[in-house]
Scaffold this motif. Structure first.
Motif, PDB file in Angstrom:
ATOM      1  N   LYS A 175       1.253  -1.515   0.035  1.00  0.00           N
ATOM      2  CA  LYS A 175      -0.325   0.056  -0.085  1.00  0.00           C
ATOM      3  C   LYS A 175       0.777   1.287   0.287  1.00  0.00           C
ATOM      4  O   LYS A 175       0.923   2.215  -0.779  1.00  0.00           O
ATOM      5  CB  LYS A 175      -1.066   0.333   1.196  1.00  0.00           C
ATOM      6  CG  LYS A 175      -2.248  -1.276   1.349  1.00  0.00           C
ATOM      7  CD  LYS A 175      -3.160  -0.906   2.364  1.00  0.00           C
ATOM      8  CE  LYS A 175      -1.812  -1.418   3.560  1.00  0.00           C
ATOM      9  NZ  LYS A 175      -1.978  -3.666   3.897  1.00  0.00           N
ATOM     10  N   GLU A 199       1.657  -9.267  -9.395  1.00  0.00           N
ATOM     11  CA  GLU A 199       0.204  -8.166  -9.550  1.00  0.00           C
ATOM     12  C   GLU A 199       0.628  -6.426  -9.279  1.00  0.00           C
ATOM     13  O   GLU A 199       0.163  -5.821  -9.868  1.00  0.00           O
ATOM     14  CB  GLU A 199      -1.208  -9.225  -9.073  1.00  0.00           C
ATOM     15  CG  GLU A 199      -1.673 -10.287  -9.551  1.00  0.00           C
ATOM     16  CD  GLU A 199      -0.315 -11.216  -8.386  1.00  0.00           C
ATOM     17  OE1 GLU A 199       0.497 -10.639  -7.545  1.00  0.00           O
ATOM     18  OE2 GLU A 199      -0.918 -12.310  -9.054  1.00  0.00           O
ATOM     19  N   THR A 200       0.944  -6.997  -8.502  1.00  0.00           N
ATOM     20  CA  THR A 200       0.832  -5.394  -7.838  1.00  0.00           C
ATOM     21  C   THR A 200       2.107  -3.843  -7.994  1.00  0.00           C
ATOM     22  O   THR A 200       1.772  -3.499  -8.496  1.00  0.00           O
ATOM     23  CB  THR A 200       0.930  -5.630  -6.466  1.00  0.00           C
ATOM     24  OG1 THR A 200       2.159  -6.013  -5.197  1.00  0.00           O
ATOM     25  CG2 THR A 200       0.304  -5.734  -5.597  1.00  0.00           C
ATOM     26  N   SER A 302      -7.256   1.950  -8.392  1.00  0.00           N
ATOM     27  CA  SER A 302      -6.723   1.136  -8.720  1.00  0.00           C
ATOM     28  C   SER A 302      -5.711  -0.008  -7.237  1.00  0.00           C
ATOM     29  O   SER A 302      -5.799  -0.540  -7.286  1.00  0.00           O
ATOM     30  CB  SER A 302      -5.753   0.708  -9.623  1.00  0.00           C
ATOM     31  OG  SER A 302      -4.571   1.974  -9.560  1.00  0.00           O
ATOM     32  N   SER A 305      -8.379  -3.456  -2.791  1.00  0.00           N
ATOM     33  CA  SER A 305      -8.696  -4.219  -3.123  1.00  0.00           C
ATOM     34  C   SER A 305      -9.816  -5.136  -2.866  1.00  0.00           C
ATOM     35  O   SER A 305     -11.005  -5.818  -3.139  1.00  0.00           O
ATOM     36  CB  SER A 305      -7.624  -5.358  -2.292  1.00  0.00           C
ATOM     37  OG  SER A 305      -6.368  -4.477  -3.086  1.00  0.00           O
ATOM     38  N   ALA A 306     -11.016  -4.683  -2.417  1.00  0.00           N
ATOM     39  CA  ALA A 306     -11.798  -4.925  -1.057  1.00  0.00           C
ATOM     40  C   ALA A 306     -12.707  -3.856  -0.659  1.00  0.00           C
ATOM     41  O   ALA A 306     -12.355  -2.422   0.265  1.00  0.00           O
ATOM     42  CB  ALA A 306     -11.269  -6.102  -0.463  1.00  0.00           C
ATOM     43  N   ARG A 319      -8.787 -10.089   6.124  1.00  0.00           N
ATOM     44  CA  ARG A 319      -8.903  -9.518   4.336  1.00  0.00           C
ATOM     45  C   ARG A 319      -7.966  -8.970   4.714  1.00  0.00           C
ATOM     46  O   ARG A 319      -6.497  -8.763   3.146  1.00  0.00           O
ATOM     47  CB  ARG A 319      -9.968  -9.490   3.610  1.00  0.00           C
ATOM     48  CG  ARG A 319      -9.910  -8.911   2.406  1.00  0.00           C
ATOM     49  CD  ARG A 319      -9.394 -10.278   1.348  1.00  0.00           C
ATOM     50  NE  ARG A 319      -8.857  -9.493   0.225  1.00  0.00           N
ATOM     51  CZ  ARG A 319      -9.568  -9.863  -1.062  1.00  0.00           C
ATOM     52  NH1 ARG A 319     -11.083 -10.374  -0.644  1.00  0.00           N
ATOM     53  NH2 ARG A 319      -9.457  -9.632  -2.434  1.00  0.00           N
ATOM     54  N   VAL A 325      -2.748  -8.050  -0.953  1.00  0.00           N
ATOM     55  CA  VAL A 325      -3.347  -7.434  -0.559  1.00  0.00           C
ATOM     56  C   VAL A 325      -3.546  -6.018  -0.757  1.00  0.00           C
ATOM     57  O   VAL A 325      -2.507  -5.580   0.355  1.00  0.00           O
ATOM     58  CB  VAL A 325      -4.263  -7.562   0.182  1.00  0.00           C
ATOM     59  CG1 VAL A 325      -5.865  -6.579   0.344  1.00  0.00           C
ATOM     60  CG2 VAL A 325      -5.076  -8.831   0.247  1.00  0.00           C
ATOM     61  N   LEU A 326      -3.958  -4.979  -1.601  1.00  0.00           N
ATOM     62  CA  LEU A 326      -3.388  -3.385  -0.821  1.00  0.00           C
ATOM     63  C   LEU A 326      -4.720  -3.059  -0.203  1.00  0.00           C
ATOM     64  O   LEU A 326      -5.112  -3.114   1.049  1.00  0.00           O
ATOM     65  CB  LEU A 326      -3.638  -2.523  -2.523  1.00  0.00           C
ATOM     66  CG  LEU A 326      -2.289  -3.036  -3.288  1.00  0.00           C
ATOM     67  CD1 LEU A 326      -2.298  -3.140  -4.883  1.00  0.00           C
ATOM     68  CD2 LEU A 326      -1.302  -2.928  -2.783  1.00  0.00           C
ATOM     69  N   VAL A 328      -8.392  -2.151   1.778  1.00  0.00           N
ATOM     70  CA  VAL A 328      -9.663  -2.921   2.307  1.00  0.00           C
ATOM     71  C   VAL A 328     -10.064  -1.724   2.658  1.00  0.00           C
ATOM     72  O   VAL A 328      -9.595  -0.810   3.953  1.00  0.00           O
ATOM     73  CB  VAL A 328      -8.686  -3.566   3.260  1.00  0.00           C
ATOM     74  CG1 VAL A 328     -10.219  -3.863   4.050  1.00  0.00           C
ATOM     75  CG2 VAL A 328      -8.563  -4.889   2.650  1.00  0.00           C
TER      76      VAL A 328
END
Length: 333
Positions: A175, A199-200, A302, A305-306, A319, A325-326, A328
């Motif tokens: 993040k 992905e990141t 972008s 993540s959730a 999560r 995970v970026l 939330v």
């Protein structure tokens, strides 16, 4: 009211948590959205020993302002969407730090959701009126949640003189690293990112930033030498500084952004021998962060993540703690 409360390392959603007590000079804010950051996750692991409501990346609406004198001066804030600087200093005449314009280092300060002040994972939160900044209409609620961590990265410009001929490497693709990349590319310096996740890393490659895998760091150093002028350490690990020292050139600079509960054992001799400057860096100025969002200089959508509601707060934290995970987001109202 509802609140996500941390007691020790236990996190619980309480439905009858006390409503904030009115304090002269402060505003009552109805929370709309909150973001989960690495500091929240570290506090849940025991960092800072905080007890109370977590959360400091938020946007909300001012419902009340307490104190007659303050009300006259700040009445325009009522009904406005705001974000808030998280440190509330004492501003006493005998405070060495407040009198020297260093309120974020005031020893008597409280810090939203971190030190002696309940945070924003609740229906309502309180902050001093001077900490508040109105959110422009062109900035969405979700974008506004990113103002505080964006400001923390604009702080780098306040601390370090950057020249466009310099090379910057960001260690960490999570993040904070993602936001650092988006802010530092505005300097027109060459910006690299070193991380672990395909992905990141791809998210910053789309911005024209060159990426390298952490597992290939030895190849990077052997091929390029220690040729990085500035390292911004955003790994979120106790080993981040060690990695940065292996990359930065002699007389280069390392900016530390990670706050972690784990302790680090580090050989410090290279810092002395190579005359490396190590700069701690945390909170920063809100106005440039708001301008960057309003002018569409920085894209943060972008990085989400959730999305969850406050009633799903425990699931949201679980999560957010998952690898890769970026941001939330938690919707409160």
């Amino acid at each position: 009211m509802r609140a996500l409360v941390c007691r020790g390392t236990e996190l619980a959603l309480e439905h009858d948590y006390p409503h904030p007590t009115p304090v002269a000079g402060e505003a009552l804010i109805r929370v709309m959205q909150v973001g989960i950051c690495n500091t929240d996750l570290e506090i849940r692991r025991g960092y800072m020993g905080f007890q109370g409501v977590l959360g400091h990346e938020f946007v909300g609406v001012v419902e009340e302002i307490y104190g007659d004198t303050v009300l006259r001066q700040y009445t325009h804030l009522i009904g406005q969407r705001v974000v808030g600087e998280i440190n509330a200093a004492c501003h006493r005449a005998d405070c060495f730090y407040c009198q020297r314009d260093m309120p974020t280092h005031c020893p008597n300060r409280t810090t939203l959701g971190i030190v002696n002040r309940d945070g924003a994972f609740a229906d309502y939160v309180m902050l001093p009126v001077e900490n508040l900044h109105i959110v422009p209409e062109s900035v969405s609620d979700e974008e506004a949640v990113f103002v505080e961590p964006l400001a923390a990265n604009f702080e780098i410009f306040e601390q370090i003189h950057l020249m466009p001929t310099q090379r910057i490497a960001i260690v960490g693709d999570g993040k904070m690293g993602q936001l650092a990349a988006r802010v530092l590319r505005l300097s027109n310096c060459e910006v690299l990112m070193i991380g672990k996740h395909e992905e990141t890393l791809a998210l910053v490659e789309n911005l024209g930033i060159t990426t390298h895998y952490l597992k290939e760091i030895e190849h990077f150093v052997s091929d390029n030498g220690r040729c990085v002028d500035l390292i911004v350490e955003c790994s979120g690990s106790a080993q981040g500084l060690e990695i940065a020292i292996r990359l930065v050139r002699p007389r280069g600079t390392i900016v530390l952004k990670s706050t972690v509960a784990d302790k680090s054992t580090l050989h410090l001799a290279p810092i002395v021998i190579d005359e490396i400057r190590v700069q701690g860096s945390r909170c920063g100025p809100f106005p440039p962060a708001l301008r960057a969002l309003s002018q569409r200089l920085v894209d943060v959508s972008s990085l989400i993540s959730a999305r969850y509601t406050l009633d799903e707060g425990l699931t949201a934290f679980d999560r957010a703690a998952q690898k890769g995970v970026l941001k939330v987001m938690v919707k409160v109202s």
